[in-house]
Design a protein around this motif. Structure first.
Motif, PDB file in Angstrom:
ATOM      1  N   HIS A  52       0.800  -1.217   0.000  1.00 40.96           N
ATOM      2  CA  HIS A  52       0.000   0.000   0.000  1.00 40.96           C
ATOM      3  C   HIS A  52       0.838   1.276   0.000  1.00 40.96           C
ATOM      4  O   HIS A  52       0.298   2.368  -0.187  1.00 40.96           O
ATOM      5  CB  HIS A  52      -0.943   0.016   1.209  1.00 40.96           C
ATOM      6  CG  HIS A  52      -0.267   0.266   2.514  1.00 40.96           C
ATOM      7  ND1 HIS A  52       0.516  -0.679   3.136  1.00 40.96           N
ATOM      8  CD2 HIS A  52      -0.234   1.363   3.311  1.00 40.96           C
ATOM      9  CE1 HIS A  52       0.980  -0.184   4.261  1.00 40.96           C
ATOM     10  NE2 HIS A  52       0.545   1.053   4.392  1.00 40.96           N
ATOM     11  N   SER A  53       2.163   1.147   0.171  1.00 43.31           N
ATOM     12  CA  SER A  53       3.013   2.331   0.275  1.00 43.31           C
ATOM     13  C   SER A  53       3.978   2.487  -0.898  1.00 43.31           C
ATOM     14  O   SER A  53       4.887   3.310  -0.835  1.00 43.31           O
ATOM     15  CB  SER A  53       3.806   2.289   1.592  1.00 43.31           C
ATOM     16  OG  SER A  53       4.693   1.178   1.610  1.00 43.31           O
ATOM     17  N   THR A  54       3.795   1.701  -1.971  1.00 42.28           N
ATOM     18  CA  THR A  54       4.659   1.800  -3.147  1.00 42.28           C
ATOM     19  C   THR A  54       3.818   1.793  -4.413  1.00 42.28           C
ATOM     20  O   THR A  54       2.689   1.284  -4.426  1.00 42.28           O
ATOM     21  CB  THR A  54       5.664   0.634  -3.221  1.00 42.28           C
ATOM     22  OG1 THR A  54       4.945  -0.591  -3.412  1.00 42.28           O
ATOM     23  CG2 THR A  54       6.499   0.547  -1.954  1.00 42.28           C
ATOM     24  N   ALA A  55       4.374   2.335  -5.496  1.00 44.07           N
ATOM     25  CA  ALA A  55       3.657   2.349  -6.767  1.00 44.07           C
ATOM     26  C   ALA A  55       3.439   0.927  -7.286  1.00 44.07           C
ATOM     27  O   ALA A  55       2.342   0.575  -7.731  1.00 44.07           O
ATOM     28  CB  ALA A  55       4.431   3.178  -7.791  1.00 44.07           C
ATOM     29  N   LEU A  56       4.502   0.100  -7.243  1.00 43.03           N
ATOM     30  CA  LEU A  56       4.374  -1.280  -7.691  1.00 43.03           C
ATOM     31  C   LEU A  56       3.313  -2.021  -6.887  1.00 43.03           C
ATOM     32  O   LEU A  56       2.476  -2.744  -7.438  1.00 43.03           O
ATOM     33  CB  LEU A  56       5.719  -2.000  -7.566  1.00 43.03           C
ATOM     34  CG  LEU A  56       6.780  -1.694  -8.619  1.00 43.03           C
ATOM     35  CD1 LEU A  56       8.109  -2.312  -8.207  1.00 43.03           C
ATOM     36  CD2 LEU A  56       6.366  -2.221  -9.981  1.00 43.03           C
ATOM     37  N   GLY A  57       3.361  -1.863  -5.577  1.00 44.27           N
ATOM     38  CA  GLY A  57       2.431  -2.571  -4.711  1.00 44.27           C
ATOM     39  C   GLY A  57       0.990  -2.168  -4.937  1.00 44.27           C
ATOM     40  O   GLY A  57       0.081  -3.009  -4.945  1.00 44.27           O
ATOM     41  N   ARG A  58       0.763  -0.886  -5.132  1.00 48.07           N
ATOM     42  CA  ARG A  58      -0.607  -0.420  -5.368  1.00 48.07           C
ATOM     43  C   ARG A  58      -1.152  -0.966  -6.691  1.00 48.07           C
ATOM     44  O   ARG A  58      -2.330  -1.316  -6.789  1.00 48.07           O
ATOM     45  CB  ARG A  58      -0.651   1.102  -5.340  1.00 48.07           C
ATOM     46  CG  ARG A  58      -0.626   1.676  -3.930  1.00 48.07           C
ATOM     47  CD  ARG A  58      -0.357   3.165  -3.915  1.00 48.07           C
ATOM     48  NE  ARG A  58      -1.243   3.916  -4.802  1.00 48.07           N
ATOM     49  CZ  ARG A  58      -1.112   5.222  -5.020  1.00 48.07           C
ATOM     50  NH1 ARG A  58      -0.132   5.905  -4.413  1.00 48.07           N
ATOM     51  NH2 ARG A  58      -1.940   5.853  -5.827  1.00 48.07           N
ATOM     52  N   VAL A  59      -0.301  -1.058  -7.705  1.00 44.20           N
ATOM     53  CA  VAL A  59      -0.734  -1.673  -8.967  1.00 44.20           C
ATOM     54  C   VAL A  59      -1.123  -3.128  -8.731  1.00 44.20           C
ATOM     55  O   VAL A  59      -2.140  -3.610  -9.245  1.00 44.20           O
ATOM     56  CB  VAL A  59       0.378  -1.578 -10.024  1.00 44.20           C
ATOM     57  CG1 VAL A  59       0.065  -2.484 -11.213  1.00 44.20           C
ATOM     58  CG2 VAL A  59       0.548  -0.144 -10.497  1.00 44.20           C
ATOM     59  N   LEU A  60      -0.331  -3.833  -7.944  1.00 42.54           N
ATOM     60  CA  LEU A  60      -0.626  -5.237  -7.661  1.00 42.54           C
ATOM     61  C   LEU A  60      -1.937  -5.383  -6.890  1.00 42.54           C
ATOM     62  O   LEU A  60      -2.712  -6.305  -7.126  1.00 42.54           O
ATOM     63  CB  LEU A  60       0.529  -5.861  -6.872  1.00 42.54           C
ATOM     64  CG  LEU A  60       1.847  -5.982  -7.636  1.00 42.54           C
ATOM     65  CD1 LEU A  60       2.984  -6.343  -6.684  1.00 42.54           C
ATOM     66  CD2 LEU A  60       1.742  -7.014  -8.755  1.00 42.54           C
ATOM     67  N   LEU A  61      -2.199  -4.464  -5.974  1.00 44.12           N
ATOM     68  CA  LEU A  61      -3.449  -4.520  -5.215  1.00 44.12           C
ATOM     69  C   LEU A  61      -4.654  -4.216  -6.103  1.00 44.12           C
ATOM     70  O   LEU A  61      -5.772  -4.649  -5.795  1.00 44.12           O
ATOM     71  CB  LEU A  61      -3.408  -3.522  -4.052  1.00 44.12           C
ATOM     72  CG  LEU A  61      -2.450  -3.857  -2.905  1.00 44.12           C
ATOM     73  CD1 LEU A  61      -2.486  -2.745  -1.854  1.00 44.12           C
ATOM     74  CD2 LEU A  61      -2.785  -5.200  -2.263  1.00 44.12           C
ATOM     75  N   SER A  62      -4.451  -3.499  -7.200  1.00 47.06           N
ATOM     76  CA  SER A  62      -5.570  -3.172  -8.083  1.00 47.06           C
ATOM     77  C   SER A  62      -6.137  -4.403  -8.773  1.00 47.06           C
ATOM     78  O   SER A  62      -7.224  -4.351  -9.354  1.00 47.06           O
ATOM     79  CB  SER A  62      -5.136  -2.135  -9.127  1.00 47.06           C
ATOM     80  OG  SER A  62      -4.244  -2.712 -10.078  1.00 47.06           O
ATOM     81  N   ALA A  63      -5.415  -5.536  -8.707  1.00 47.91           N
ATOM     82  CA  ALA A  63      -5.924  -6.788  -9.262  1.00 47.91           C
ATOM     83  C   ALA A  63      -7.023  -7.381  -8.390  1.00 47.91           C
ATOM     84  O   ALA A  63      -7.749  -8.277  -8.831  1.00 47.91           O
ATOM     85  CB  ALA A  63      -4.788  -7.795  -9.422  1.00 47.91           C
ATOM     86  N   LEU A  64      -7.154  -6.905  -7.159  1.00 43.13           N
ATOM     87  CA  LEU A  64      -8.162  -7.419  -6.229  1.00 43.13           C
ATOM     88  C   LEU A  64      -9.429  -6.582  -6.311  1.00 43.13           C
ATOM     89  O   LEU A  64      -9.369  -5.362  -6.525  1.00 43.13           O
ATOM     90  CB  LEU A  64      -7.629  -7.376  -4.791  1.00 43.13           C
ATOM     91  CG  LEU A  64      -6.293  -8.083  -4.522  1.00 43.13           C
ATOM     92  CD1 LEU A  64      -5.871  -7.853  -3.073  1.00 43.13           C
ATOM     93  CD2 LEU A  64      -6.399  -9.563  -4.822  1.00 43.13           C
TER      94      LEU A  64
END
Length: 262
Positions: free
Chosen positions: A145-157
């Protein structure tokens, strides 16, 4: 005088039970889906009693499971241990040349990551050898939730999956601009999902990330471009880098069979 190691001497260090256990797992393939204990023993040229404890240990650990009254098949732990590695290895091999080319074209660092629970796991980086560059080592884990890469990955949910994932996770321990509550996180990821990419600033650096899609169209990994604010701060520069990132994302996704990109 030091004794010279020979194949016979090296054999003294082998663990027969471990060797048999791995051999048993190797007996299963696309054509051989199940085996009885007698069949395993016959293939090992030993008695059934010699493999009984090994088979039971593999069952207890989830590497084998019962298939009927007297047969066994591979268990879920084999898939759990191997799937992430094999899938990630494929993604790295596919993405590597494209990320290297993107790095050469932009002179910025490029990273590839996948999600493991609430963390972004960095699998590859294309190193940009310049001052003030951003290079995250392979194997690094950062909160999604605190990185650009991570937020993109969370958008798959979807919203329900995101809520279930973070229902017992404290978010208020992280500094801004990271969301500090679940509703804030849900709103942020919803916007990211609609936009299709994320720009994130932290510690005098900026990262732009987008998702890699597989044959089903699902986001399975994320890539970014990251560099110092002085290079990436202007809207024109961000538009240029986002365009280059989008081209690379499309090429990698097409190689993974993403619909509409092949």
């Amino acid at each position: 005088m030091t004794a010279i190691e020979t194949p016979e001497r090296e054999a003294d260090y082998r663990v027969p039970a471990l060797q048999r256990g791995l051999t048993i797992l190797g007996m299963f393939n696309a054509r051989v889906r199940s085996l009885s204990m007698n069949e395993m023993a016959e293939r090992l040229a030993v008695s059934p009693s010699a493999v009984y404890r090994i088979v039971q240990t593999l069952v207890d650990m989830g590497y084998l499971q019962k298939a009927g009254r007297s047969a066994f098949e591979l268990g879920p732990q084999v898939i759990a241990d191997g799937f992430v590695y094999l899938a990630s290895r494929d993604i790295v091999e596919v993405a590597m040349p494209y990320l290297n080319e993107l790095r050469d074209r932009t002179s910025l660092s490029c990273h590839l990551s996948i999600r493991e629970q609430t963390e972004s796991l960095y699998l590859y980086r294309a190193f940009a050898p310049q001052r003030l560059t951003v290079n995250i080592p392979i194997g690094t884990r950062l909160p999604c939730h605190s990185t650009a890469l991570g937020r993109v990955l969370l958008s798959a949910l979807d919203e329900i999956e995101l809520s279930q994932l973070y229902q017992h996770v404290r978010l208020d321990d992280y500094p801004p601009p990271a969301p500090r509550t679940l509703p804030e996180l849900q709103q942020l990821i919803g916007q990211d999902r609609e936009r299709g990419w994320v720009l994130h600033r932290s510690d005098y650096s900026t990262a732009i990330a987008t998702g890699i899609r597989d044959h089903s169209g699902k986001v399975v990994a994320a890539i970014n471009l990251s560099g110092p604010d002085a290079v990436m701060d202007s809207p024109d520069a961000q538009a240029t880098f986002l365009h280059a990132l989008g081209q690379t994302q499309a090429l990698i996704s097409a190689q993974l069979g993403a619909p509409g990109l092949a």
